[in-house]
Scaffold this active site. Structure first.
Site, mmCIF file in Angstrom:
data_model
loop_
_atom_site.group_PDB
_atom_site.id
_atom_site.type_symbol
_atom_site.label_atom_id
_atom_site.label_comp_id
_atom_site.label_asym_id
_atom_site.label_seq_id
_atom_site.Cartn_x
_atom_site.Cartn_y
_atom_site.Cartn_z
ATOM 1 N N LYS A 31 0.830 -1.212 0.000
ATOM 2 C CA LYS A 31 0.000 0.000 0.000
ATOM 3 C C LYS A 31 0.860 1.256 0.000
ATOM 4 C CE LYS A 31 -3.131 0.643 3.441
ATOM 5 N NZ LYS A 31 -3.117 1.945 4.114
ATOM 6 N N GLY A 104 -5.306 7.509 5.524
ATOM 7 C CA GLY A 104 -4.387 8.441 6.181
ATOM 8 C C GLY A 104 -3.189 8.754 5.292
ATOM 9 N N ARG A 132 -8.941 11.886 12.747
ATOM 10 C CA ARG A 132 -7.495 11.703 12.971
ATOM 11 C C ARG A 132 -6.763 13.051 12.949
ATOM 12 N NH1 ARG A 132 -5.462 6.754 9.363
ATOM 13 N NH2 ARG A 132 -3.621 7.056 10.660
ATOM 14 N N ASP A 330 2.057 -1.146 11.993
ATOM 15 C CA ASP A 330 0.713 -1.586 11.593
ATOM 16 C C ASP A 330 0.425 -3.027 12.006
ATOM 17 O OD1 ASP A 330 0.173 0.871 10.454
ATOM 18 O OD2 ASP A 330 0.930 0.287 8.486
ATOM 19 N N ARG A 361 -6.130 1.949 18.037
ATOM 20 C CA ARG A 361 -5.852 0.506 17.890
ATOM 21 C C ARG A 361 -5.429 -0.161 19.181
ATOM 22 N NH1 ARG A 361 -2.901 0.162 12.017
ATOM 23 N NH2 ARG A 361 -4.854 0.192 10.865
ATOM 24 N N ARG A 403 -7.364 -3.380 9.713
ATOM 25 C CA ARG A 403 -6.408 -4.321 10.325
ATOM 26 C C ARG A 403 -6.981 -4.966 11.589
ATOM 27 N NH1 ARG A 403 -2.327 -3.615 6.806
ATOM 28 N NH2 ARG A 403 -1.864 -1.466 6.208
HETATM 29 C C1 S3P Z 1 2.646 4.842 6.285
HETATM 30 C C2 S3P Z 1 3.159 5.265 7.485
HETATM 31 C C3 S3P Z 1 2.644 4.792 8.785
HETATM 32 C C4 S3P Z 1 1.747 3.567 8.654
HETATM 33 C C5 S3P Z 1 0.787 3.709 7.519
HETATM 34 C C6 S3P Z 1 1.528 3.869 6.204
HETATM 35 C C7 S3P Z 1 3.244 5.351 5.036
HETATM 36 O O1 S3P Z 1 1.909 5.848 9.373
HETATM 37 O O2 S3P Z 1 1.048 3.351 9.851
HETATM 38 O O3 S3P Z 1 -0.038 2.565 7.414
HETATM 39 O O4 S3P Z 1 2.988 4.778 3.952
HETATM 40 O O5 S3P Z 1 3.989 6.347 5.100
HETATM 41 P P1 S3P Z 1 2.606 6.980 10.310
HETATM 42 O O6 S3P Z 1 3.443 7.827 9.464
HETATM 43 O O7 S3P Z 1 1.454 7.724 10.924
HETATM 44 O O8 S3P Z 1 3.376 6.192 11.322
#
Ligand code: S3P
Length: 446
Positions: A31, A104, A132, A330, A361, A403
């Site tokens: 992803k 996010g 968030r 994650d 979580r 998740r």
């Molecule tokens: C991600 C960073 C992480 C992770 C998210 C994907 C990314 O988040 O939890 O699923 O692709 O940069 P954070 O930057 O909030 O730790």
């Protein structure tokens, strides 16, 4: 604006596996890399091709956002994605707000992209995303000259207006977050100077590696104490790339842990990404005594990949070091499920960031464990799980979190009684074929 948007819940129950899990599978693309491939492709001048793109709700929202910003994004009959990028500084002001749904990463990285272009752009999302914190992104963007209109304590919906020239800044990321690091670097692409991002704790490094791959002048200096200083020269001419997206280790975690927990199981995940910033879970499971073997190690599209074989194992509780948290951030919900079946206690520390994911979580995981007869202690930033036989039989409220849903469905494959999750809709944000892939290995759901 932040009220929960009702949707029809789609519950699912996983049934204790009678035989075992067996087979060799390939899980969908990563992803993090999929979002970035679309975004960086949109910023390069010319055509980037992407194979193995994760076609999940989160990533498709990013594809649509890139279209709205002026890039041409299409998928051909062979499943290859083509992104005709507009060049750094070439984004157009979108007609409508960009809707990132539950995503996010998509929304936060795109805020950086928009900040680096002198356009006005609004961001919206679902109830989870709208709750968030976005201040962690907006604070450095404000320093770079972006005008922000946000309500509800720097949450979505919000509107950004990028400055004519982005100010290059030196920014020390206050929390371990690849999303914050990435948003500042992406905004820095629109600056005439050098943007410096300092992270005291290393987080996933896909943005750095991929920007270098697209030809940006980006350097990383690592101090003895691990502090990383990333310097990016703004306004590069990014060169289109041919990207192959490796399989997502965060999605692979679900079938891998399922195989460790169901007696007699033996499964292989092909082509899993082995980037060291993403495989803290595998390290932890090995410490717990898991029978995991990695073969066919090779390089694919600039990332280490390999085939990962997991067999049923009797696990022992461990203490997971705090410093490992960013490399498996994650994976704590599925680790908590694995720990529920282990002999003895598992202590997981340094979990503050879990509180601001798709849901809180830490507490949602603890509640799910308790609902299934597992004793655990939830601290402000830690979780202790007391392992043993897992009763199951509980109903888990997943709070719009993919998740959480997949983790507890895995629990039900190995517990005495079935486990029900109240909603599976958000599994499509990261692993749309989770249910069918698990069924090919021998799982059953009702
Ligand atoms: C991600 C960073 C992480 C992770 C998210 C994907 C990314 O988040 O939890 O699923 O692709 O940069 P954070 O930057 O909030 O730790």
């Amino acid at each position: 604006m932040n009220e929960v948007q009702p949707h029809n819940l789609t519950p699912l129950t996983s049934m204790p596996v009678k035989k075992e899990l067996k087979g060799c599978v390939r899980v969908p693309g990563d992803k993090s890399i999929s979002h970035r491939a679309l975004m960086f492709g949109a910023l390069a001048l010319g055509e980037t091709t992407i194979s193995g793109l994760l076609e999940s709700d989160d990533v498709l929202a990013t594809a649509e956002a890139m279209r709205q910003l002026g890039a041409r994004v299409i998928k051909d009959d062979d499943g290859i994605w083509h992104v005709h990028g507009v060049g750094v500084g070439g984004f157009l002001e979108p007609e409508n707000a960009l809707d990132f749904g539950n995503a996010g990463t998509g929304s936060r990285l795109c805020m950086g992209l928009v900040a680096g272009a002198s356009i006005k752009c609004s961001f919206i999302g679902d109830a989870s995303l709208s709750s968030r914190p976005m201040g962690r992104i907006l604070d450095p963007l404000r320093e770079m000259g972006v005008v922000v209109e946000a309500s509800n304590g720097d949450r979505l919906p919000l509107t950004l207006k990028g400055p004519d020239l982005v100010l290059p800044i030196d920014y020390q990321v206050p929390m371990p977050s690849a999303q914050v690091k990435s948003a500042v670097l992406l905004a820095g692409l629109g600056s005439p100077g050098i943007t410096t991002v300092i992270e005291r704790v290393m987080t996933r490094d896909h943005t750095e590696k991929m920007l270098q791959g697209f030809g940006a002048d980006l350097t990383v200096e690592t101090a003895e104490d691990g502090t990383r200083t990333i310097r990016l020269q703004g306004m590069p001419a990014l060169i289109p790339q041919k990207i192959e997206v490796p399989s997502d280790p965060s999605s692979s975690a679900f079938p891998l842990v399922a195989a460790l927990l169901v007696p007699g199981s033996d499964i292989t995940i092909e082509n899993m990404m082995l980037n060291k910033t993403r495989i803290g879970l595998v390290e932890t499971l090995l410490e717990m005594g898991a029978d995991i073997e990695i073969t066919n190690r090779r390089e694919n599209g600039g990332e280490a990949v390999g085939d990962v074989r997991a067999k049923y194992s009797s696990l022992n509780g461990v203490e997971v070091p705090e410093e490992r948290a960013p490399f498996m951030i994650d994976e704590y919900p599925i680790l908590a499920v694995a720990a529920s079946f282990a002999k003895g206690k598992t202590l997981m520390k340094g979990l503050n960031e879990l509180r601001v994911k798709e849901c809180d979580r830490l507490s949602v995981t603890a509640n799910g464990l308790k609902a299934n007869g597992v004793s655990c202690e939830e601290g402000e930033d830690y979780l202790v799980v007391e392992g043993g036989m897992v009763e199951g039989g509980g109903i888990v409220s997943v709070h719009m979190d993919h998740r959480i849903a997949m983790s507890f469905l895995v629990m039900g494959l190995a517990s005495k009684k079935p486990v029900k999750v109240d909603d599976t809709m958000h599994i499509a944000t990261s692993f749309p074929n989770f249910e069918s892939l698990m069924k090919t290995l021998g799982a059953s759901f009702q």
